[in-house]
Design a protein around this motif. Structure first.
Motif, short mmCIF file in Angstrom:
data_model
loop_
_atom_site.label_atom_id
_atom_site.label_comp_id
_atom_site.label_asym_id
_atom_site.label_seq_id
_atom_site.Cartn_x
_atom_site.Cartn_y
_atom_site.Cartn_z
N ASN A 70 85.75 55.68 88.51
CA ASN A 70 87.26 55.56 88.26
C ASN A 70 88.11 56.08 89.31
O ASN A 70 89.08 56.97 89.00
CB ASN A 70 87.53 56.15 86.63
CG ASN A 70 86.80 55.13 85.71
OD1 ASN A 70 86.81 54.00 85.61
ND2 ASN A 70 85.90 55.79 85.00
N ARG A 71 87.67 56.13 90.27
CA ARG A 71 88.51 56.83 91.44
C ARG A 71 89.89 56.38 91.47
O ARG A 71 90.73 57.18 91.78
CB ARG A 71 87.76 56.49 92.82
CG ARG A 71 88.26 57.16 93.97
CD ARG A 71 87.94 58.56 94.10
NE ARG A 71 86.43 58.53 94.36
CZ ARG A 71 85.99 59.92 94.36
NH1 ARG A 71 86.44 60.98 94.66
NH2 ARG A 71 84.49 59.80 94.64
N THR A 72 90.22 55.11 91.30
CA THR A 72 91.44 54.46 91.28
C THR A 72 92.62 55.48 90.39
O THR A 72 93.67 55.61 90.73
CB THR A 72 91.79 52.95 91.06
OG1 THR A 72 90.83 52.39 92.07
CG2 THR A 72 92.97 52.63 91.13
N ARG A 73 91.93 55.88 89.19
CA ARG A 73 92.95 56.21 88.17
C ARG A 73 92.71 57.67 88.28
O ARG A 73 93.64 58.59 88.06
CB ARG A 73 92.34 56.00 86.75
CG ARG A 73 92.36 54.52 86.40
CD ARG A 73 91.92 54.20 84.92
NE ARG A 73 91.76 52.82 84.38
CZ ARG A 73 92.99 52.56 84.32
NH1 ARG A 73 94.29 52.67 84.18
NH2 ARG A 73 92.63 51.14 83.78
N SER A 74 91.69 58.50 88.93
CA SER A 74 91.64 59.73 89.17
C SER A 74 92.45 60.09 90.34
O SER A 74 92.79 61.61 90.35
CB SER A 74 90.16 60.24 89.22
OG SER A 74 89.52 59.83 90.46
N ILE A 75 92.66 59.59 91.47
CA ILE A 75 93.51 59.85 92.47
C ILE A 75 94.82 60.43 92.36
O ILE A 75 95.43 61.61 92.68
CB ILE A 75 93.57 58.90 93.78
CG1 ILE A 75 91.96 58.83 94.18
CG2 ILE A 75 94.55 59.36 94.83
CD1 ILE A 75 91.77 57.58 95.34
N PRO A 76 95.67 59.82 91.55
CA PRO A 76 97.01 60.24 91.12
C PRO A 76 96.93 61.65 90.32
O PRO A 76 97.83 62.51 90.58
CB PRO A 76 97.66 59.25 90.29
CG PRO A 76 96.91 57.85 90.72
CD PRO A 76 95.72 58.42 91.12
N CYS A 77 95.97 61.68 89.56
CA CYS A 77 95.87 62.75 88.59
C CYS A 77 95.48 64.13 89.59
O CYS A 77 95.97 65.17 89.51
CB CYS A 77 94.66 62.60 87.69
SG CYS A 77 94.55 63.78 86.48
N ALA A 78 94.54 63.91 90.45
CA ALA A 78 94.15 64.95 91.35
C ALA A 78 95.20 65.44 92.40
O ALA A 78 95.37 66.45 92.50
CB ALA A 78 92.90 64.40 92.29
N VAL A 79 95.91 64.45 92.98
CA VAL A 79 97.12 64.75 93.54
C VAL A 79 98.08 65.63 92.67
O VAL A 79 98.72 66.68 93.09
CB VAL A 79 98.06 63.54 94.14
CG1 VAL A 79 99.39 63.82 94.81
CG2 VAL A 79 97.20 62.75 95.05
#
Length: 158
Positions: A70-79
């Motif tokens: 689920n990298r697409t959903r986790s990138i904004p969260c990680a930012v």
């Protein structure tokens, strides 16, 4: 200032509202961000609270980025997690035991004002959020949540 931080707390949990399909890692990360923002509203920017918050945000960022499917959903969260942690690291200590004579000493070199660096980080965070909206399409709720968190962390720059 407190109102902006409260908006940031709402923004942290905003992506969880509605019918979104979030993984457990992303859900926990958003709850972590909401808890940190709520703690800042209630307790202020005490250095001990900031230290615990930084550790929690970094741990959540590491945890959410380990979610490979689920990298697409986790990138904004990680930012969001990373930018929040860096801004908290830049907070000046409230109880400084500095040498009173230190201000009268001659200093060499150029020192950057932490407020300028924090403002640049907020602008960069907003730019990445807009870029992710255009390329990654995380969703309106996720983007709105990020924008509210940026507004909530803005008092850290001033």
């Amino acid at each position: 200032m407190t109102v902006l931080m409260a908006l940031g707390a709402v923004g942290a949990v905003l992506p969880l509202l509605g019918g979104g399909t979030h993984t457990g890692r992303v859900r926990w990360a958003h709850l972590c961000m909401g808890t940190v923002m709520a703690a800042m509203v209630v307790l202020g920017t005490d250095p001990s609270v900031a230290l615990i918050s930084i550790l929690a945000l970094v741990a959540a960022a590491v945890h959410v980025t380990a979610d490979r499917p689920n990298r697409t959903r986790s990138i904004p969260c990680a930012v969001d997690l990373t930018c929040m942690a860096v801004l908290l690291m830049m907070l000046p200590p409230m109880h400084s035991h500095a040498d009173p004579q230190a201000s009268s000493r001659h200093r060499h070199g150029v020192e950057a004002d932490p407020r300028i660096i924090a403002a640049l980080l907020l602008v960069g965070w907003m730019a990445v959020t807009i870029h992710l909206l255009r390329t990654n399409t995380p969703g309106r709720r996720v983007t709105a949540g990020s924008v509210l968190m940026i507004l909530g962390m803005a008092p850290m720059a001033f």
